[in-house]
Scaffold this motif. Structure first.
Motif, PDB file in Angstrom:
ATOM      1  N   PHE A  31      57.445 -43.554  29.471  1.00 42.17           N
ATOM      2  CA  PHE A  31      57.714 -43.932  30.852  1.00 42.17           C
ATOM      3  C   PHE A  31      59.131 -43.539  31.243  1.00 42.17           C
ATOM      4  N   ASP A  32      59.302 -43.244  32.540  1.00 39.86           N
ATOM      5  CA  ASP A  32      60.613 -42.876  33.066  1.00 39.86           C
ATOM      6  C   ASP A  32      61.394 -44.092  33.543  1.00 39.86           C
ATOM      7  N   ILE A  33      60.670 -45.153  33.921  1.00 39.90           N
ATOM      8  CA  ILE A  33      61.324 -46.365  34.401  1.00 39.90           C
ATOM      9  C   ILE A  33      60.352 -47.532  34.267  1.00 39.90           C
ATOM     10  N   CYS A  34      60.887 -48.750  34.103  1.00 38.83           N
ATOM     11  CA  CYS A  34      60.056 -49.953  33.982  1.00 38.83           C
ATOM     12  C   CYS A  34      60.413 -50.937  35.088  1.00 38.83           C
ATOM     13  N   ILE A  35      59.395 -51.578  35.654  1.00 33.46           N
ATOM     14  CA  ILE A  35      59.588 -52.619  36.664  1.00 33.46           C
ATOM     15  C   ILE A  35      58.837 -53.855  36.174  1.00 33.46           C
ATOM     16  N   PHE A  36      59.575 -54.914  35.884  1.00 35.99           N
ATOM     17  CA  PHE A  36      58.981 -56.103  35.263  1.00 35.99           C
ATOM     18  C   PHE A  36      59.128 -57.331  36.145  1.00 35.99           C
ATOM     19  N   ASP A  37      58.007 -58.034  36.352  1.00 37.14           N
ATOM     20  CA  ASP A  37      58.058 -59.395  36.864  1.00 37.14           C
ATOM     21  C   ASP A  37      58.567 -60.274  35.718  1.00 37.14           C
ATOM     22  N   LEU A  43      59.734 -59.380  27.336  1.00 42.08           N
ATOM     23  CA  LEU A  43      59.261 -57.992  27.374  1.00 42.08           C
ATOM     24  C   LEU A  43      60.443 -57.021  27.373  1.00 42.08           C
ATOM     25  N   ALA A  44      61.431 -57.291  28.221  1.00 41.39           N
ATOM     26  CA  ALA A  44      62.609 -56.411  28.286  1.00 41.39           C
ATOM     27  C   ALA A  44      63.337 -56.373  26.949  1.00 41.39           C
ATOM     28  N   GLU A  45      63.419 -57.538  26.307  1.00 43.08           N
ATOM     29  CA  GLU A  45      64.104 -57.605  25.006  1.00 43.08           C
ATOM     30  C   GLU A  45      63.389 -56.736  23.975  1.00 43.08           C
ATOM     31  N   GLU A  46      62.057 -56.768  23.976  1.00 44.38           N
ATOM     32  CA  GLU A  46      61.282 -55.966  23.036  1.00 44.38           C
ATOM     33  C   GLU A  46      61.375 -54.481  23.369  1.00 44.38           C
ATOM     34  N   LYS A  63      64.498 -52.867  22.115  1.00 44.00           N
ATOM     35  CA  LYS A  63      64.493 -52.575  20.685  1.00 44.00           C
ATOM     36  C   LYS A  63      63.898 -51.199  20.409  1.00 44.00           C
ATOM     37  N   ILE A  64      63.036 -50.742  21.325  1.00 42.05           N
ATOM     38  CA  ILE A  64      62.355 -49.455  21.172  1.00 42.05           C
ATOM     39  C   ILE A  64      63.118 -48.336  21.865  1.00 42.05           C
ATOM     40  N   ASP A  65      63.622 -48.632  23.051  1.00 38.93           N
ATOM     41  CA  ASP A  65      64.286 -47.615  23.880  1.00 38.93           C
ATOM     42  C   ASP A  65      65.474 -48.261  24.572  1.00 38.93           C
ATOM     43  N   THR A  66      66.671 -47.804  24.237  1.00 38.66           N
ATOM     44  CA  THR A  66      67.884 -48.393  24.811  1.00 38.66           C
ATOM     45  C   THR A  66      68.265 -47.787  26.154  1.00 38.66           C
ATOM     46  N   ASP A  67      67.577 -46.727  26.577  1.00 35.43           N
ATOM     47  CA  ASP A  67      68.004 -45.988  27.762  1.00 35.43           C
ATOM     48  C   ASP A  67      67.081 -46.102  28.968  1.00 35.43           C
ATOM     49  N   VAL A  68      65.792 -46.350  28.764  1.00 31.54           N
ATOM     50  CA  VAL A  68      64.873 -46.354  29.901  1.00 31.54           C
ATOM     51  C   VAL A  68      65.323 -47.399  30.927  1.00 31.54           C
ATOM     52  N   PRO A  69      65.430 -47.031  32.208  1.00 29.75           N
ATOM     53  CA  PRO A  69      65.859 -48.004  33.222  1.00 29.75           C
ATOM     54  C   PRO A  69      64.842 -49.135  33.383  1.00 29.75           C
ATOM     55  N   ILE A  70      65.349 -50.350  33.548  1.00 26.50           N
ATOM     56  CA  ILE A  70      64.508 -51.526  33.755  1.00 26.50           C
ATOM     57  C   ILE A  70      64.970 -52.254  35.012  1.00 26.50           C
ATOM     58  N   ILE A  71      64.021 -52.543  35.898  1.00 24.51           N
ATOM     59  CA  ILE A  71      64.293 -53.331  37.105  1.00 24.51           C
ATOM     60  C   ILE A  71      63.439 -54.597  37.042  1.00 24.51           C
ATOM     61  N   PHE A  72      64.074 -55.741  37.217  1.00 24.32           N
ATOM     62  CA  PHE A  72      63.324 -56.994  37.316  1.00 24.32           C
ATOM     63  C   PHE A  72      62.994 -57.295  38.772  1.00 24.32           C
ATOM     64  N   GLY A  98      68.948 -61.630  32.825  1.00 27.22           N
ATOM     65  CA  GLY A  98      68.225 -60.364  32.901  1.00 27.22           C
ATOM     66  C   GLY A  98      69.118 -59.171  32.652  1.00 27.22           C
ATOM     67  N   LEU A  99      70.291 -59.175  33.250  1.00 25.64           N
ATOM     68  CA  LEU A  99      71.225 -58.062  33.073  1.00 25.64           C
ATOM     69  C   LEU A  99      71.753 -58.004  31.648  1.00 25.64           C
ATOM     70  N   ARG A 100      71.977 -59.166  31.052  1.00 27.95           N
ATOM     71  CA  ARG A 100      72.460 -59.188  29.668  1.00 27.95           C
ATOM     72  C   ARG A 100      71.410 -58.673  28.693  1.00 27.95           C
ATOM     73  N   LEU A 101      70.143 -58.813  29.050  1.00 29.17           N
ATOM     74  CA  LEU A 101      69.071 -58.304  28.196  1.00 29.17           C
ATOM     75  C   LEU A 101      68.938 -56.788  28.287  1.00 29.17           C
ATOM     76  N   GLY A 102      69.697 -56.189  29.201  1.00 31.18           N
ATOM     77  CA  GLY A 102      69.685 -54.731  29.307  1.00 31.18           C
ATOM     78  C   GLY A 102      69.017 -54.194  30.544  1.00 31.18           C
ATOM     79  N   ALA A 103      68.688 -55.077  31.503  1.00 31.50           N
ATOM     80  CA  ALA A 103      68.105 -54.589  32.754  1.00 31.50           C
ATOM     81  C   ALA A 103      69.171 -53.875  33.578  1.00 31.50           C
TER      82      ALA A 103
END
Length: 230
Positions: A48-54, A65-68, A71-80, A93-98
């Protein structure tokens, strides 16, 4: 042109349908999951190029989910996307890497703008750096510090290779002396400048038989690596 692929997790079916539909109208490929556990399994199986999580989802919430995922990909963008409005939730959320946190109800236009920003940044960060250049009759292998052709192989020191690559990436442009020193040594120290002059002299000698290639000394300013064609 590639359609960017989005992993979207949301258990509200109506909101998910509307958001997915809008994103697909903007030419995004959207894979929707209704809970965090299926979202994680899907992320493991596909790229995936980007993740959007409720955040508030069954089986596994968005934070877990973001935490897991991190662990797999440190770079993929995540938006909550969340109805949780507390500052503490946003900070968590931001501290988890979002990369961002939008509060529901959100504007689809704002979401799309944020997606575009993060995808551009991600593409820039993942841009493959050129490692082999053609210089006249030579090929320059930047990884192994070698200039070579069918007849000979010339080894360069690491600094000479870094200098040559810097010139090639800025061919036909003036590079100030302090720019070069800072790029290679992190300082424009006088003694490093003496080493720079030695490296430039050696590169001039190696490339002296190559027509249309020159390293011009602009007194008091810097250097210009000129090349007619690459």
């Amino acid at each position: 042109m590639k359609n960017f692929k989005i992993l979207y997790t949301e258990d509200d079916e109506t909101l998910a349908f509307l958001t997915k539909d809008n994103l697909e109208q903007h030419n995004y490929e959207v894979i929707h999951c209704t809970n965090g556990k299926s979202g994680l399994e899907t992320f493991k199986d596909e790229d995936f190029d980007i993740c959007i999580f409720d955040i508030m989802m069954p089986k596994m919430d968005g934070f877990e989910l973001a935490e897991e995922v991190r662990k797999i990909d440190t770079d993929v963008p995540i938006i909550f996307l969340s109805a949780k409005t507390l500052k503490e939730d946003r900070i968590k959320g931001l501290r988890l890497g979002a990369d961002d946190y939008l509060v529901k109800p959100f504007s689809i236009e704002e979401l799309i703008l944020k997606i575009e920003v993060f995808l551009k940044r991600s593409q820039k960060n993942n841009k493959v750096e050129k490692s082999v250049y053609e210089i006249g009759k030579y090929q320059f292998d930047t990884k192994n510090f070698i200039l070579f052709n069918d007849e000979e192989k010339v080894g360069l020191t690491q600094r000479e290779a870094e200098l040559l690559k810097l010139f090639l990436d800025n061919k036909n442009l003036v590079l100030k002396r302090e720019q070069i020193l800072t790029a290679l040594w992190g300082t424009d120290d006088y003694f490093m400048g003496r080493s720079l002059d030695v490296f430039i002299s050696r590169l001039r000698k190696i490339l002296s038989n190559e027509k249309g290639i020159s390293i011009e000394n602009l007194h008091g300013i810097g250097f210009r690596f000129s090349i007619e064609s690459l």
